[in-house]
Scaffold this motif. Structure first.
Motif, PDB file in Angstrom:
ATOM      1  N   VAL A 127       0.851  -1.199   0.000  1.00  0.00           N
ATOM      2  CA  VAL A 127       0.000   0.000   0.000  1.00  0.00           C
ATOM      3  C   VAL A 127       0.885   1.247   0.000  1.00  0.00           C
ATOM      4  CG1 VAL A 127      -1.737   1.307   1.271  1.00  0.00           C
ATOM      5  CG2 VAL A 127      -1.883  -1.183   1.208  1.00  0.00           C
ATOM      6  N   LYS A 128       1.907   1.243   0.853  1.00  0.00           N
ATOM      7  CA  LYS A 128       2.792   2.410   0.955  1.00  0.00           C
ATOM      8  C   LYS A 128       3.474   2.678  -0.379  1.00  0.00           C
ATOM      9  CE  LYS A 128       5.422   2.567   4.777  1.00  0.00           C
ATOM     10  NZ  LYS A 128       6.171   2.047   5.954  1.00  0.00           N
ATOM     11  N   GLU A 129       3.958   1.625  -1.005  1.00  0.00           N
ATOM     12  CA  GLU A 129       4.650   1.784  -2.278  1.00  0.00           C
ATOM     13  C   GLU A 129       3.688   2.356  -3.325  1.00  0.00           C
ATOM     14  OE1 GLU A 129       7.884   1.237  -2.260  1.00  0.00           O
ATOM     15  OE2 GLU A 129       7.936   2.090  -4.287  1.00  0.00           O
ATOM     16  N   PHE A 130       2.478   1.806  -3.352  1.00  0.00           N
ATOM     17  CA  PHE A 130       1.509   2.250  -4.360  1.00  0.00           C
ATOM     18  C   PHE A 130       1.133   3.721  -4.168  1.00  0.00           C
ATOM     19  CE2 PHE A 130      -2.802   3.015  -5.824  1.00  0.00           C
ATOM     20  CZ  PHE A 130      -2.661   2.684  -7.162  1.00  0.00           C
ATOM     21  N   LEU A 131       0.990   4.126  -2.916  1.00  0.00           N
ATOM     22  CA  LEU A 131       0.529   5.496  -2.642  1.00  0.00           C
ATOM     23  C   LEU A 131       1.618   6.542  -2.856  1.00  0.00           C
ATOM     24  CD1 LEU A 131      -1.518   5.096   0.661  1.00  0.00           C
ATOM     25  CD2 LEU A 131      -2.408   5.275  -1.674  1.00  0.00           C
ATOM     26  N   SER A 132       2.831   6.116  -3.064  1.00  0.00           N
ATOM     27  CA  SER A 132       3.940   7.070  -3.046  1.00  0.00           C
ATOM     28  C   SER A 132       3.993   7.997  -4.255  1.00  0.00           C
ATOM     29  CB  SER A 132       5.271   6.346  -2.842  1.00  0.00           C
ATOM     30  OG  SER A 132       5.283   5.860  -1.500  1.00  0.00           O
ATOM     31  N   GLY A 133       3.077   7.817  -5.196  1.00  0.00           N
ATOM     32  CA  GLY A 133       2.973   8.785  -6.287  1.00  0.00           C
ATOM     33  C   GLY A 133       2.070   9.954  -5.956  1.00  0.00           C
TER      34      GLY A 133
END
Lengths: 163, 814
Positions: A127-133
């Motif tokens: 989730v964190k990786e995905f939201l980082s944009g």
């Protein structure tokens, strides 16, 4: 510069609009189709706040030319509301306090909706990786991640959408 | 402390506007359009310091759709909350690269954008100065030679003929002479860079100057009243003619306090023929041309006795305000008067200067001088602990202020009230949460180190002594209540907390207490500003008095109807009861618009409660000694005065991982403790604590405005001005609130939403220094800066880490 007509489905409604070749989807959504749920904080692909779903995939609408969106299906946060009911991801955001000023929230909500459709069993790291944009300056993200982890159960079909 | 039973307080209540926000239907000024609205764009200076010889906009006027072009000659006025130094468009001189020198108003954004490139400005360059110490030299170019003629608030003291926008000095005890008693003296220089608030909605305003002389404004501002007043004063417009309306606001963090672009857009509207005009900043314009956050250099010296007691402290802050000091003079003053942090110090000498340079101007910021002064002091505390071989928790504990003890005073000479908070409890709880006595588990990669660090914080609202607030409660026919307050609602959760306070006080269910999204000077009663973590405390008190006022009116009517004295009545569940005789009651619905007897006669009328908060204990601090001026005894208060209406104590502890090969710091765990008096809403309180933690972490590790050779902002975007993203946050965040109620706070509450970003910054650096001995005194702690610091101070660590990395690589390949 000659304008040209494009047709797109915006939150389920067919819309025809005349656009210039150099106009972005963000510009057309906000200034021509008056879809103000699409925000922007940078106008150049850095903040992610103009994220919409284009044919089911999240795009930064400032990075898409309006002519490229001809014939596509566009969904914004407003389009996730069904029959006056918030979608499960929207409810989870409310309940977890996953928003403060709310300016980035529509983008996070549609991005999270897409993510959970693709991956209803995520890890926090995913989730964190995905939201980082996307940038949220208020919340510090933790409650957004909590809301997404919690809403995943609806996408897994463990709970009905409107409890 | 016995737990009171509350019906509403202490429950996790999402703010009611959350529903509009998650659906994208909440209207921000950014989204608003008025009939016939025109669009403005700014032309900005390409010179850091120059006389404007001429501005030729004849070509711009030929762009189809362009209505007018305005320059500084059109509105040659200055404005500002504390020092009226800001112009709306450059008056005669451009003061930095990015200074707005002209504005184009057109029928479309596109036309305005095209036209600004066609405005030709001829400059006569002047020498420029970009560094605070250079700016202090006697021969330095002067940015504001006329400062003596500017409007200046009485709390501030510019030095005409210099670049000093404000000079604040505080002397306590023997001042610098106190160092004679020190066994250990540490001297260090600290730096913080210029920063951007990075609120997501940029500054934007719609103004409609009407032919009647009324001015209607819609703006992305933190609060309506102070900007309206400042605007009226500078434009010479009657204040009552200005209607300041604030819809949803996309973040503020102090960067939307004071007056923004409202006066400029209003004057553009007038010049464009009384048409509504909208001006929206792009991110680059926001970061290059509009106020950001001041950087500083600080020279600090601290003296300790052998047993770890602070005996003297000296600090000199040189705040770089950029071209306008407007609000920053008070940030600098606050960093000065609160420089002693949470500690009791007998001897203090502090000087804090706000200094002009030819760079982007600066303004208020969440934390307002406290992240700045804590970065110095909380780092020094750890350095002293190392030198004295004391535990960082212990050295803090023995130096903490002692609320209620008259011998323990702040730097400006005021003791803390006994119910100011459990300061020792905050420190103790913080140490417990991070498991201070347990060594961190080391990672399997031997070139990485994990370490724990801790810091304390205090924060109070830095408001003028006469900042007052009012609140109104009025009833609807269904006996539901509308709250009328001018408190800004830009994500902090304050207005929802105020709603909970009113529901509790009226004993009404939450859905019977309404707040509205549109804030305006037309119907909301006066509130100075929504800043400084002050509103729950101050407006909360005003609201409780408004509730009492309404109750008096209700009981007056009910007492006649029920034929019992008013003092025997109580309000609960939407009814007025006779105490002890619950069958004797009238529903509130039958009173809120007056009680109608069976014969049709009415008693009383609509119930409207009003209340105020007046901070009678505050006074100016003497700018030469920093000591609070005595309070007028006839007000019933006793001397000395105070600088703030409350202080909130806090602590942040972290566990970080440092990669010795790259200088990369990752925060793995963070704990925060605040004594907030009363936890009103755990959901939004937690949100503030986490949000502030990550903002502080971002400031500590990543954020910095970079200037090019001409003093222009070189990274006005989110690619090169990096703010924390989701992947950067620690997974383990623990928040704890202590509740030592403050007698005058609403249900005991104190504000805390700025405090949450203060201690994390030094706590991270303290952790690094504890583990490696590498002392970092300059922010941000980027990979490069940290790696260089290790290389300089502990090259052996890098060599060891490299060797370990090689061995690991060989082993994993073999």
């Amino acid at each position: 510069m000659a304008g040209r007509m494009i047709t797109l489905r915006l939150n389920g409604q067919e819309r025809r609009v005349e656009v210039e070749d150099n106009e972005t989807l963000l510009y057309v959504l906000r200034y021509k189709l008056k879809e103000m749920s699409v925000k922007s904080a940078c106008w150049k692909g850095e903040c992610g706040l103009c994220t919409v779903l284009m044919d089911g995939k999240p795009v930064k609408s400032c990075m898409v030319l309006a002519v490229e969106a001809d014939g596509s299906d566009i969904v914004t946060a407003t389009g996730l509301v069904k029959d006056g009911e918030l979608s499960p991801i929207q409810k989870a955001f409310v309940e977890h306090g996953a928003l403060q000023c709310g300016f980035c929230t529509p983008a996070f909500v549609v991005a999270a909706h897409h993510f959970l459709q693709k991956n209803p069993n995520p890890t926090r790291e995913q989730v964190k990786e995905f939201l980082s944009g996307l940038i949220c300056r208020c919340t510090g993200y933790a409650q957004i991640i909590d809301a997404i982890m919690d809403a995943a159960k609806y996408y897994r079909g463990e709970q009905k959408a409107s409890p | 402390m016995s737990k009171q039973a509350f019906k509403v307080l202490g429950k996790p209540v999402p703010p009611p506007d959350s529903y509009e926000k998650v659906t994208g239907t909440a209207p921000y000024t950014f989204d608003m359009e008025l009939p016939g609205m025109l669009y403005a764009k700014l032309v900005t200076s390409t010179e850091p310091h120059a006389r404007i010889k001429s501005i030729d906009y004849s070509k711009a006027l030929q762009v189809p759709g362009v209505r007018i072009v305005a320059t500084g000659k059109d509105f040659p006025v200055r404005i500002g909350i504390y020092v009226g130094d800001r112009d709306m468009l450059a008056i005669e001189k451009a003061l930095w690269v990015g200074h707005p020198v002209a504005a184009v108003v057109a029928e479309s954004i596109k036309a305005a954008e095209k036209a600004i490139d066609l405005v030709e400005v001829e400059y006569d360059p002047l020498p420029a100065v970009f560094d605070v110490e250079e700016a202090l030299k006697p021969d330095a170019p002067l940015l504001h030679p006329d400062i003596a003629n500017y409007k200046i608030s009485p709390a501030f003291k510019p030095v005409p003929g210099t670049n000093i926008a404000n000079q604040f000095r505080m002397i306590k005890g023997e001042g610098e002479a106190g160092f004679d008693k020190a066994d250990l003296v540490i001297e260090k220089t600290f730096k913080m860079p210029f920063l951007h608030h990075a609120y997501m909605e940029t500054w934007n305003t719609i103004a409609h100057y009407k032919v009647t002389g009324d001015i209607e404004i819609w703006t992305s501002s933190q609060s309506p009243y102070a900007p309206r007043y400042l605007m009226a004063m500078s434009l010479g417009v009657p204040v009552g003619k200005i209607k300041m309306r604030i819809p949803y606001v996309g973040g503020g963090f102090g960067g939307k306090a004071g007056v923004l672009i409202e006066p400029l857009v209003a004057m553009l509207s007038k010049k464009a023929g009384y048409k509504p005009v909208k001006l929206v900043m792009s991110r680059a314009e926001q970061m290059r041309s509009m106020p950001v956050i001041a950087g500083y250099k600080a020279y600090a010296k601290i003296g300790f006795s052998k047993d770890g007691k602070i005996v003297a402290y000296k600090v000199r802050f040189l705040f770089d305000t950029g071209a306008f000091a407007d609000y920053t003079v008070n940030v600098a003053r606050t960093a000065g008067y609160a420089c002693t942090g949470v500690y009791d110090m007998p001897n203090v000498y502090c000087e804090s200067l706000a200094i002009y340079t030819n760079k982007v101007p600066t303004t208020a910021i969440r934390g307002f001088g406290y992240p700045e002064n804590h970065w110095v002091l909380e780092r020094l505390m750890d350095m002293a602990a190392r030198e004295l071989r004391m535990d960082p928790v212990k050295i803090r504990s023995i130096n903490l202020l002692r609320p209620g003890d008259p011998t323990s005073t702040t730097g400006y000479g005021s003791p803390l009230r006994a119910d100011a908070g459990d300061i020792q409890g905050v420190l103790k709880t913080s140490a417990e949460l991070i498991e201070w006595d347990k060594e961190p588990e080391q990672p399997k990669e031997p070139w990485k180190i994990r370490a724990k660090g801790i810091a304390m914080s205090l924060k109070g609202p830095s408001q003028p002594p006469n900042a007052v607030d009012a609140a109104i409660v009025k009833f609807n026919e269904d006996a539901s209540v509308d709250i009328l307050v001018a408190t800004g609602n830009y994500g902090q959760g304050t207005v929802n907390a105020l709603r909970m306070i009113v529901a509790e006080a009226f004993d009404l269910p939450l859905d019977k207490v309404h707040i509205t999204w549109m804030n305006s000077t037309e119907w909301m009663p006066y509130t100075w500003q929504t800043v400084g973590s002050r509103s729950t405390f101050t407006v909360g008190q005003a609201l409780l008095r408004a509730v009492e006022d309404a109750k008096r009116q209700i009981f007056d009517i009910a007492s006649t109807v029920l034929k019992v004295p008013a003092d025997q009545l109580e309000l609960a569940d939407g009814k007025v009861y006779v105490k002890g005789e619950p069958w004797m009651s009238i529903p509130l619905t039958e009173i809120v618009n007056g009680y109608t007897f069976p014969n049709g006669q009415v008693l009383g009328g609509p119930i409207i409660g009003r209340g105020i908060h007046s901070p009678g204990i505050l006074s100016y601090l003497d700018p030469d000694t920093g000591q609070a001026l005595p309070i007028n005894p006839e007000t019933g208060h006793s001397e000395p005065g105070h600088a703030t209406v409350f202080y909130t104590f806090g602590s942040t502890a972290v566990e970080v991982e440092l990669d010795l090969l790259t200088g990369d710091i990752k925060v793995l765990k963070a704990t925060q403790v605040y004594d907030i008096g009363r936890l009103i809403n755990p959901l939004t309180a937690k949100g503030q604590a986490i949000g502030g933690l990550i903002m502080g972490m971002s400031r500590a590790l990543y954020e910095e405005l970079i200037f090019d050779d001409s003093g222009g902002v070189a990274n006005p975007n989110f690619s090169f001005y990096y703010v924390a993203r989701a992947k950067d946050i620690p997974d383990d965040i623990r928040i704890k609130f202590l509740e030592t109620p403050q007698a005058d706070g609403p249900f005991g509450a104190r504000g805390f939403s700025e405090n949450v970003m203060i201690a994390v910054i030094p706590a991270i650096a303290n952790a690094i220094e504890r583990a490696t001995g590498v002392s970092i005194t300059e922010l941000p702690m980027t990979h490069e800066r940290v790696w260089r610091a290790i290389k300089e101070q502990r090259p052996d660590l890098i060599e060891k880490a490299l060797k370990a990395f090689q061995e690991w690589k060989n082993a994993s390949q073999g």
